[in-house]
Design a protein around this motif. Structure first.
Motif, PDB file in Angstrom:
ATOM      1  N   SER A  67       0.059 -12.860  -3.859  1.00 18.46           N
ATOM      2  CA  SER A  67      -1.030 -12.083  -4.459  1.00 18.46           C
ATOM      3  C   SER A  67      -1.237 -12.469  -5.910  1.00 18.46           C
ATOM      4  O   SER A  67      -2.384 -12.593  -6.383  1.00 18.46           O
ATOM      5  N   THR A  71      -4.526 -14.287  -7.384  1.00 24.08           N
ATOM      6  CA  THR A  71      -5.278 -13.582  -8.426  1.00 24.08           C
ATOM      7  C   THR A  71      -5.664 -14.529  -9.553  1.00 24.08           C
ATOM      8  O   THR A  71      -6.806 -14.509 -10.027  1.00 24.08           O
ATOM      9  N   TYR A 136      -7.089  -9.538  -4.431  1.00 24.56           N
ATOM     10  CA  TYR A 136      -5.735 -10.046  -4.586  1.00 24.56           C
ATOM     11  C   TYR A 136      -4.977  -9.288  -5.670  1.00 24.56           C
ATOM     12  O   TYR A 136      -3.765  -9.107  -5.576  1.00 24.56           O
ATOM     13  N   ASN A 139      -3.769  -6.215  -3.972  1.00 27.42           N
ATOM     14  CA  ASN A 139      -2.591  -6.590  -3.182  1.00 27.42           C
ATOM     15  C   ASN A 139      -1.359  -6.707  -4.065  1.00 27.42           C
ATOM     16  O   ASN A 139      -0.261  -6.248  -3.703  1.00 27.42           O
ATOM     17  N   PRO A 257      -2.556 -10.295   1.470  1.00 21.89           N
ATOM     18  CA  PRO A 257      -3.269 -11.369   0.768  1.00 21.89           C
ATOM     19  C   PRO A 257      -3.455 -12.610   1.626  1.00 21.89           C
ATOM     20  O   PRO A 257      -4.103 -13.567   1.204  1.00 21.89           O
TER      21      PRO A 257
END
Length: 281
Positions: A67, A71, A136, A139, A257
């Motif tokens: 995640s 991101t 994300y 997550n 994710p």
């Protein structure tokens, strides 16, 4: 969905670099502590329970790291995008980027670029959270919160045994481990145990609180800026609001994710709940 180049994923300013490194280091310190100290303490015989803890912990670790990476790797900026040269209705001109910027986008002075449906700049990832990478980020917060809770659950017996019975001195050592070490209240190892326990406890409280705040904004169809300004133009009910962030398979994408869940738009155009000439009653 576009991804950033490796050099674009990393923080750009010193404060972000510090927070970025601290986050990565603390996550791995806790992981090593749980594997090397706590799990052997819980189950010295390495029974089935031990390996269940290992398997679940590995799942949480992989989910957190995946995640986190997605991101920072997913591009939510207008960088590398072909934007219209004519100013469209609802758009604005960004004098810094020298380009037209779509609705709900904001210029980030730390990233030095406009961000699609910008929510906020996260110092721990060194990047902005926006249209493409917000799922994300959620997550990341979710699995950090679950992981911190799980660590606190596993740590409690060992922490109490190491620090002694629960009393004011124990609480002082856990909440202020640095001071307890400086003033000689706790020796080095006790300080280390208290410090990691404090990281897990405060991490759980802070991450959970922020996760709840983020989910509240998603439920209401708002970014942080829109919540602060009272903007409610994009609230179409919780289901559609969730799909805007998590995509078509929004339930699965919320929990993982790894799930492919295409977003419904491109981050450039957003329908409004009310027409511009209709007063919000």
């Amino acid at each position: 969905m576009a991804y950033l180049h490796a050099r674009e994923m990393l923080p750009r300013i010193t404060s972000d670099w510090i927070a970025f490194i601290v986050a990565i280091v603390l996550i791995h310190i806790v992981v090593v502590y749980e594997v090397v100290v706590i799990l052997p303490y819980i189950d010295e015989e390495r029974t089935r329970t031990f390996w269940l803890h290992v398997a679940f912990g590995l799942f949480l670790y992989v989910s957190v790291i995946t995640s986190f990476v997605r991101t920072i790797a997913t591009n939510s900026t207008t960088r590398h995008m072909m934007l219209p040269s004519v100013l469209k209705p609802g758009w604005r001109f960004c004098s810094v980027c020298e380009a037209n910027a779509p609705p709900r986008s904001k210029h980030c002075w730390m990233c030095d670029v406009c961000v699609l449906k910008r929510d906020h700049h996260c110092i721990f990832t060194g990047n902005c959270i926006g249209y493409n990478n917000q799922r994300y980020f959620i997550n990341f917060l979710l699995y950090l919160a679950v992981g911190a809770f799980y660590c606190n659950f596993l740590n409690v017996d060992y922490t109490i045994e190491t620090l002694g019975n629960i009393n004011l001195l124990t609480l002082f050592t856990i909440l202020l481990p640095m001071l307890s070490w400086v003033f000689g209240v706790a020796p080095a190892y006790t300080f280390a145990v208290a410090f990691i326990s404090m990281v897990c406890l405060l991490g759980f409280l802070l991450v959970t609180g922020y996760l709840i705040y983020q989910l509240r904004n998603i439920y209401c169809g708002q970014t942080m800026w829109e919540t602060a300004s009272g903007t409610k133009d994009y609230n179409f009910g919780w289901r559609e609001n969730m799909m805007e962030v998590f995509g078509q398979s929004y339930i699965l994408a919320f929990f993982s994710p790894f799930v492919k869940s295409p977003l419904l738009g491109d981050g450039l155009e957003f329908k409004k709940k009310y027409n511009e000439n209709v007063k919000d009653l």
